[in-house]
Design an enzyme around this catalytic site. Structure first.
Site, short mmCIF file in Angstrom:
data_model
loop_
_atom_site.label_atom_id
_atom_site.label_comp_id
_atom_site.label_asym_id
_atom_site.label_seq_id
_atom_site.Cartn_x
_atom_site.Cartn_y
_atom_site.Cartn_z
N THR A 88 0.83 -1.21 0.00
CA THR A 88 0.00 0.00 0.00
C THR A 88 0.86 1.25 0.00
OG1 THR A 88 -1.87 -1.08 1.08
CG2 THR A 88 -1.73 1.30 1.30
N GLN A 199 -0.11 -10.32 -6.25
CA GLN A 199 -0.63 -11.69 -6.30
C GLN A 199 0.08 -12.55 -7.34
OE1 GLN A 199 -2.62 -12.97 -4.16
NE2 GLN A 199 -3.48 -11.17 -3.14
N CYS A 346 -8.51 -6.83 2.69
CA CYS A 346 -7.75 -5.61 2.98
C CYS A 346 -8.68 -4.43 3.25
CB CYS A 346 -6.81 -5.29 1.83
SG CYS A 346 -5.64 -6.63 1.51
#
Length: 403
Positions: A88, A199, A346
């Site tokens: 992030t 991912q 998240c």
């Protein structure tokens, strides 16, 4: 730190001491035992990596070794890896209108972000809300390249150049995105291509040059490393974003603050392990997922597996059982001892409608559950998950008949 042949623990209960079945690896991967050993050893590193004495030099050498391991995982140069506190932060670092090419300022006037992105990208980073445009996806869950080309062709460069952000693997569906093709369109329009590879790393071969990406974003804890570490990986060093955190000028001035040596070393260890086991692990997970999905269809023929007709990463199944709400299903599986999720984990534990399903033109009220596999998943985990699935699907049918 370097690794030879490392035994990968295949049993979640042995790893954690919990008699449960963990099927939520896209949310976080439990810490690899080998990484835990690295972290314990790293506790003895006393120096600050910026100090010039022997202790500081030892800390710096360890950090730079980890940087090389992260670079190898994504086909980049070690000098192009900037460590951050997580994906992030790395996203917020790179998603900014303000860049510098050497000493010259470069302005990006608009961010184009795909409709299926993780919230860290969909929020637009340091771009104003009015300067973020959503790129639609097809009903198959793949970024609409024709729509992207049209958006870029109409971009007004008087306010700045275009920036495009797109994930390589969707965190909910596991669907692979045509990042290289999107990068070609972006560069033809004079833009910058940012790729969320969180991912993808450790699950498919990853090469920043083959993807034609300008920047990649990575996360440690998705690889079996510790939480609290991520990286922004650049293709070069000439074009870099305005720093998000100012201070002592660590990380070549791109991210100030004393490096989190412990988490960085764990991140490097996880990256090294992922790189050495990539091909064999991918093949193993594809076979496990095929067994899972075949069993789901056999026990509930009406199950909807989102993205099954397009390319997906091998560890992810995103499915809908008609008549079963996502939050109800998640609780039911949890009671049966199966940890899975209702999409992204998240958003502070919220279970809401999936923006990915909405972007694909599906009714988000249908809800969907995500099963994601990892290095400790084995055949017994698949069978336990299928047993729970069969029980829950049966209850759903009985409830429907009673209604």
């Amino acid at each position: 730190m370097r690794f030879g042949a490392i035994k990968i623990e295949r049993n979640y209960s042995a790893m954690t001491g919990l008699t449960r079945t963990y099927m939520d690896w896209n949310a976080t991967a439990p810490l690899l035992p080998a990484v835990r050993e690295v972290l314990v050893s790293a506790l003895e590193i006393a120096g600050n990596p910026s100090s010039v004495h022997r202790e500081g030099r030892a800390a710096r050498a360890a950090v730079e070794a980890a940087r090389r391991d992260v670079a190898v995982l994504c086909g980049a140069q070690a000098s192009h890896v900037t460590f951050a506190s997580g994906a992030t932060e790395a996203a917020n670092l790179v998603l900014t209108p303000d860049f510098r090419m050497g000493r010259a300022p470069v302005r990006y006037g608009r961010l184009y972000v795909s409709a299926i992105e993780h919230p860290a990208f969909r929020e637009g980073g340091r771009f104003g809300k009015a300067d973020v445009t959503e790129i639609p996806v097809t009903s198959a869950g793949v970024i609409d390249l024709a729509a992207l080309e049209a958006l870029l062709s109409s971009h007004d460069k008087s306010a700045g150049l275009p920036m495009v952000a797109c994930m390589l693997v969707n965190n909910e569906t596991g669907i692979l995105q045509p990042v290289a093709e999107a990068a070609r369109l972006t560069h033809a329009a004079g833009g910058l291509m940012i790729v969320d590879a969180v991912q993808a790393a450790g699950r498919i071969p990853l090469d920043i040059n083959s993807l034609d990406a300008d920047f990649l974003v990575l996360s440690s804890h998705k690889l079996g490393g510790p939480k609290g570490a991520g990286a922004l990986v650049s293709r070069g060093e000439v074009m870099m974003p305005k720093p998000l955190i100012h201070g002592g000028g660590q990380e070549k001035g791109h991210r100030s603050g004393t490096e989190n040596t412990l988490s960085i070393l764990g991140f490097g260890a996880a990256a090294a392990i992922a790189a050495q086991n990539l091909e064999a692990e991918a093949t193993r997970l594809v076979a496990l997922r095929a067994r899972l999905e075949d069993g789901m269809r056999a026990n509930a023929p009406d199950v909807i597996i989102h993205g099954e007709d397009v390319g997906r990463v091998g560890n992810t199944t995103f499915f809908t059982l008609p008549g079963l709400k996502a939050e109800t299903g998640q609780i039911a599986f949890d009671i049966e001892g199966i940890a899975l999720s209702a999409g992204s984990a998240c958003s502070s534990g919220k279970v809401g409608e999936s923006h990915v399903l909405t972007a694909m033109g599906r009714d988000p009220k249908l809800g969907a559950l995500r099963i994601s596999l990892g290095h400790a998943t084995d055949e017994a985990d698949i069978e336990r998950t299928l047993a729970a699935f069969t029980k829950i699907a049966g209850r759903r049918k009985l409830a429907g008949q009673a209604a």
